[in-house]
Design a protein around this motif. Sequence first.
Motif, PDB file in Angstrom:
ATOM      1  N   ALA A  78      23.394  11.388   9.025  1.00 25.14           N
ATOM      2  CA  ALA A  78      22.554  11.412  10.234  1.00 25.14           C
ATOM      3  C   ALA A  78      22.191   9.997  10.690  1.00 25.14           C
ATOM      4  O   ALA A  78      22.323   9.663  11.878  1.00 25.14           O
ATOM      5  CB  ALA A  78      21.298  12.231   9.976  1.00 25.14           C
ATOM      6  N   THR A  79      21.743   9.162   9.769  1.00 27.06           N
ATOM      7  CA  THR A  79      21.393   7.797  10.151  1.00 27.06           C
ATOM      8  C   THR A  79      22.630   6.990  10.523  1.00 27.06           C
ATOM      9  O   THR A  79      22.573   6.124  11.393  1.00 27.06           O
ATOM     10  CB  THR A  79      20.619   7.083   9.028  1.00 27.06           C
ATOM     11  OG1 THR A  79      21.403   7.111   7.835  1.00 27.06           O
ATOM     12  CG2 THR A  79      19.259   7.731   8.807  1.00 27.06           C
ATOM     13  N   VAL A  89      25.329   8.172  12.027  1.00 28.89           N
ATOM     14  CA  VAL A  89      25.710   8.540  13.399  1.00 28.89           C
ATOM     15  C   VAL A  89      24.790   7.857  14.402  1.00 28.89           C
ATOM     16  O   VAL A  89      25.236   7.335  15.430  1.00 28.89           O
ATOM     17  CB  VAL A  89      25.691  10.075  13.555  1.00 28.89           C
ATOM     18  CG1 VAL A  89      25.759  10.482  15.016  1.00 28.89           C
ATOM     19  CG2 VAL A  89      26.837  10.698  12.785  1.00 28.89           C
ATOM     20  N   LEU A  90      23.492   7.831  14.111  1.00 26.56           N
ATOM     21  CA  LEU A  90      22.557   7.163  15.021  1.00 26.56           C
ATOM     22  C   LEU A  90      22.816   5.659  15.097  1.00 26.56           C
ATOM     23  O   LEU A  90      22.741   5.065  16.177  1.00 26.56           O
ATOM     24  CB  LEU A  90      21.118   7.437  14.601  1.00 26.56           C
ATOM     25  CG  LEU A  90      20.653   8.882  14.784  1.00 26.56           C
ATOM     26  CD1 LEU A  90      19.264   9.069  14.202  1.00 26.56           C
ATOM     27  CD2 LEU A  90      20.681   9.264  16.244  1.00 26.56           C
ATOM     28  N   LEU A  91      23.126   5.042  13.980  1.00 25.79           N
ATOM     29  CA  LEU A  91      23.447   3.617  13.997  1.00 25.79           C
ATOM     30  C   LEU A  91      24.768   3.348  14.712  1.00 25.79           C
ATOM     31  O   LEU A  91      24.920   2.329  15.395  1.00 25.79           O
ATOM     32  CB  LEU A  91      23.516   3.075  12.568  1.00 25.79           C
ATOM     33  CG  LEU A  91      22.180   2.921  11.846  1.00 25.79           C
ATOM     34  CD1 LEU A  91      22.411   2.566  10.391  1.00 25.79           C
ATOM     35  CD2 LEU A  91      21.332   1.865  12.527  1.00 25.79           C
ATOM     36  N   LEU A 113      25.894   4.830  17.251  1.00 26.48           N
ATOM     37  CA  LEU A 113      25.726   4.902  18.699  1.00 26.48           C
ATOM     38  C   LEU A 113      25.268   3.571  19.294  1.00 26.48           C
ATOM     39  O   LEU A 113      25.504   3.309  20.464  1.00 26.48           O
ATOM     40  CB  LEU A 113      24.726   6.003  19.052  1.00 26.48           C
ATOM     41  CG  LEU A 113      25.167   7.426  18.725  1.00 26.48           C
ATOM     42  CD1 LEU A 113      24.055   8.404  19.019  1.00 26.48           C
ATOM     43  CD2 LEU A 113      26.425   7.790  19.471  1.00 26.48           C
ATOM     44  N   TYR A 114      24.612   2.734  18.509  1.00 26.30           N
ATOM     45  CA  TYR A 114      24.082   1.484  19.035  1.00 26.30           C
ATOM     46  C   TYR A 114      24.910   0.261  18.638  1.00 26.30           C
ATOM     47  O   TYR A 114      24.985  -0.706  19.376  1.00 26.30           O
ATOM     48  CB  TYR A 114      22.634   1.282  18.560  1.00 26.30           C
ATOM     49  CG  TYR A 114      21.949   0.192  19.320  1.00 26.30           C
ATOM     50  CD1 TYR A 114      21.446   0.407  20.581  1.00 26.30           C
ATOM     51  CD2 TYR A 114      21.844  -1.083  18.780  1.00 26.30           C
ATOM     52  CE1 TYR A 114      20.845  -0.605  21.297  1.00 26.30           C
ATOM     53  CE2 TYR A 114      21.243  -2.109  19.476  1.00 26.30           C
ATOM     54  CZ  TYR A 114      20.740  -1.859  20.736  1.00 26.30           C
ATOM     55  OH  TYR A 114      20.145  -2.863  21.444  1.00 26.30           O
ATOM     56  N   LEU A 140      15.322   2.815  10.748  1.00 26.48           N
ATOM     57  CA  LEU A 140      16.569   3.579  10.717  1.00 26.48           C
ATOM     58  C   LEU A 140      17.628   2.881   9.864  1.00 26.48           C
ATOM     59  O   LEU A 140      18.297   3.512   9.045  1.00 26.48           O
ATOM     60  CB  LEU A 140      17.083   3.769  12.142  1.00 26.48           C
ATOM     61  CG  LEU A 140      18.318   4.627  12.315  1.00 26.48           C
ATOM     62  CD1 LEU A 140      18.013   6.068  11.959  1.00 26.48           C
ATOM     63  CD2 LEU A 140      18.824   4.518  13.733  1.00 26.48           C
ATOM     64  N   ARG A 141      17.734   1.572  10.039  1.00 29.28           N
ATOM     65  CA  ARG A 141      18.711   0.812   9.255  1.00 29.28           C
ATOM     66  C   ARG A 141      18.364   0.809   7.768  1.00 29.28           C
ATOM     67  O   ARG A 141      19.235   0.937   6.905  1.00 29.28           O
ATOM     68  CB  ARG A 141      18.761  -0.626   9.791  1.00 29.28           C
ATOM     69  CG  ARG A 141      19.895  -1.412   9.243  1.00 29.28           C
ATOM     70  CD  ARG A 141      20.092  -2.691  10.036  1.00 29.28           C
ATOM     71  NE  ARG A 141      21.112  -3.474   9.393  1.00 29.28           N
ATOM     72  CZ  ARG A 141      20.977  -4.744   9.072  1.00 29.28           C
ATOM     73  NH1 ARG A 141      19.882  -5.387   9.374  1.00 29.28           N
ATOM     74  NH2 ARG A 141      21.943  -5.391   8.479  1.00 29.28           N
ATOM     75  N   HIS A 155      19.164   4.166   6.173  1.00 30.93           N
ATOM     76  CA  HIS A 155      20.593   4.260   5.905  1.00 30.93           C
ATOM     77  C   HIS A 155      20.964   3.474   4.649  1.00 30.93           C
ATOM     78  O   HIS A 155      21.710   3.965   3.793  1.00 30.93           O
ATOM     79  CB  HIS A 155      21.378   3.736   7.118  1.00 30.93           C
ATOM     80  CG  HIS A 155      22.844   3.936   7.015  1.00 30.93           C
ATOM     81  ND1 HIS A 155      23.434   5.168   7.162  1.00 30.93           N
ATOM     82  CD2 HIS A 155      23.858   3.058   6.788  1.00 30.93           C
ATOM     83  CE1 HIS A 155      24.734   5.038   7.025  1.00 30.93           C
ATOM     84  NE2 HIS A 155      25.019   3.765   6.795  1.00 30.93           N
TER      85      HIS A 155
END
Length: 151
Positions: free
Chosen positions: A76-77, A79-81, A83-84, A109-110, A113
């Motif tokens: 999950a983290t 995929v979010l990372l 995206l940016y 978030l980082r 992860h």
Amino acid sequence: MIELLLRLRSRIAASNIFKSVFRHGYPDTDMNRSLVVTSNLFLHVFPVKVKRNSLRFWFHLGLGAASLLLFVLLVATGVLLMLYYTPQPLPAYRSLKDLQFAVFGGRVLRNFHRWSAHLMVATVFLHLCRVFLTGSYKKPREFNWVIGVLL
């Protein structure tokens, strides 16, 4: 031809790999049919006769469940990372610095992860050690051990 197929079926049924995957014979009798039905996943995880100490939840599923939870958090983290983050040499450093200092919650978030990756390696190693030390890799669970090692 039929005799050859019957001989092949008996050879496959006698192999150790087949016995570790399918723990009971071909369901041609009432006894084998009932054994196939009753040896499902639920009874494999919680068999009929067990020692009282092994019924504790964290003894039985703790490290595997923790590894799975950390894997889900890592995906999950990640995929979010993804995206940016920009994976090119020049903007990569800038996107990391923006994520760390400009994006709200980017540092958290980082770090989630990063720490979930470190903890997942530790829990998978401890889970492997527990399975090895308790002898859970022995008959009839050799196939489970091989799948776990491959994972």
